[in-house]
Design an enzyme around this catalytic site. Structure first.
Site, PDB file in Angstrom:
ATOM      1  N   SER A 135      17.205  38.302  53.803  1.00 11.03           N
ATOM      2  CA  SER A 135      16.069  39.209  53.875  1.00 11.03           C
ATOM      3  C   SER A 135      15.443  39.161  55.277  1.00 11.03           C
ATOM      4  O   SER A 135      16.066  39.595  56.236  1.00 11.03           O
ATOM      5  CB  SER A 135      15.058  38.873  52.773  1.00 11.03           C
ATOM      6  OG  SER A 135      14.092  39.889  52.621  1.00 11.03           O
ATOM      7  N   HIS A 170      18.495  44.018  50.866  1.00  7.42           N
ATOM      8  CA  HIS A 170      18.075  44.476  49.526  1.00  7.42           C
ATOM      9  C   HIS A 170      18.352  45.963  49.326  1.00  7.42           C
ATOM     10  O   HIS A 170      17.555  46.684  48.726  1.00  7.42           O
ATOM     11  CB  HIS A 170      16.583  44.208  49.310  1.00  7.42           C
ATOM     12  CG  HIS A 170      16.154  42.800  49.551  1.00  7.42           C
ATOM     13  ND1 HIS A 170      16.701  41.730  48.889  1.00  7.42           N
ATOM     14  CD2 HIS A 170      15.210  42.288  50.402  1.00  7.42           C
ATOM     15  CE1 HIS A 170      16.124  40.607  49.300  1.00  7.42           C
ATOM     16  NE2 HIS A 170      15.221  40.931  50.233  1.00  7.42           N
TER      17      HIS A 170
END
Length: 253
Positions: A135, A170
């Site tokens: 991330s 994501h």
């Protein structure tokens, strides 16, 4: 030479239901270490949780996940007096892997630059330390990224630039990630880049993409780019077309 970097769109111990069970992406990361320097032949893995404010629960999750598989340590910039040996540079250069957790990409970059950690990581990578992250820990290595550091998803064209282009983690895990990234690349707010679904990682060596791997069957990775020239309307720049070119993804055992 930028060395070896593994950028994860999601997955690994951070997203595991049971952190005592080794995650395939984390196993793959450890396999990238050629000559482990830890006790008993284990790789030295240092977790950097700056993006989460060095959250204790995140640190505990890392320690649990790598127990018995690595000689673990933490580099806590929010608790500088707890840096092992009291020497940031020496500790980082002694690691086989630096593993960056998720959270706020903008805060991570600001603090790293304030403490000079960005330059130390460049030095470590050139010397053979594997850099990795999920991330925000994916975003930071590229020239730019999509981030929710300021609330709504937005462009952050201010990464470290160890890897070319922009990044979006994501990609299938959060509903607004894909349309936002397509728009930002299409309008030129971010350069051409790479998107990774949860559970997918991109392996880079010396600035060249080697392969994409996944711990989830059916998960994907993409090169996102403008397929046509930009049109200047006078008030805004719009793209003729944004293309997603799927990358071949190898499913990990």
């Amino acid at each position: 030479m930028t060395g070896t970097i593994l950028t994860m769109g999601g997955g690994g111990f951070s997203m595991a239901d049971d952190r005592s069970v080794p995650a395939p992406l984390d196993d793959f990361l450890l396999s990238l270490v050629e000559s482990p320097r830890g006790a008993g032949g284990l790789p030295r893995v240092c977790f950097v949780g700056t993006a989460s404010g060095d959250a204790a629960s995140y640190v505990d999750g890392f320690t649990t996940a790598f127990a018995g598989r690595a000689e673990t340590s933490v580099l806590p910039l929010f608790y500088y007096d707890q840096i092992p040996g009291g020497d940031l540079r020496a500790h980082v250069l002694a690691q086989d892997v630096v593993y960056v957790g998720g959270g706020s990409t903008a805060n991570l970059l600001a603090l790293w630059r304030l403490h000079g950690l960005d330059e130390v990581l460049r030095e470590a990578a050139a010397a053979g330390t594997v850099l990795a992250g999920i991330s925000a820990g994916m975003n930071c290595w590229y020239e730019g990224s999509v981030t929710d550091s300021y609330g709504p998803l937005a462009a952050l064209p201010d990464g470290l630039g160890l890897l070319p282009g922009s990044a979006c983690p994501h990609y299938d895990g959060e509903a607004e990630r894909r349309p936002t990234y397509l728009d930002l690349v299409g309008t030129g707010a971010l350069p051409t880049g790479y998107a990774a679904d949860d559970g997918v990682a991109l392996l880079w060596r010396d600035g060249e993409l080697v392969e994409a791997v996944s711990e989830r069957e059916g998960a994907g990775a993409y090169r996102v780019h403008r397929a046509g020239d930009a049109l200047d309307t006078g008030d805004a720049v719009e793209s003729l077309e944004v293309a997603e070119s799927p990358l071949e993804v190898r499913l990990l055992p």
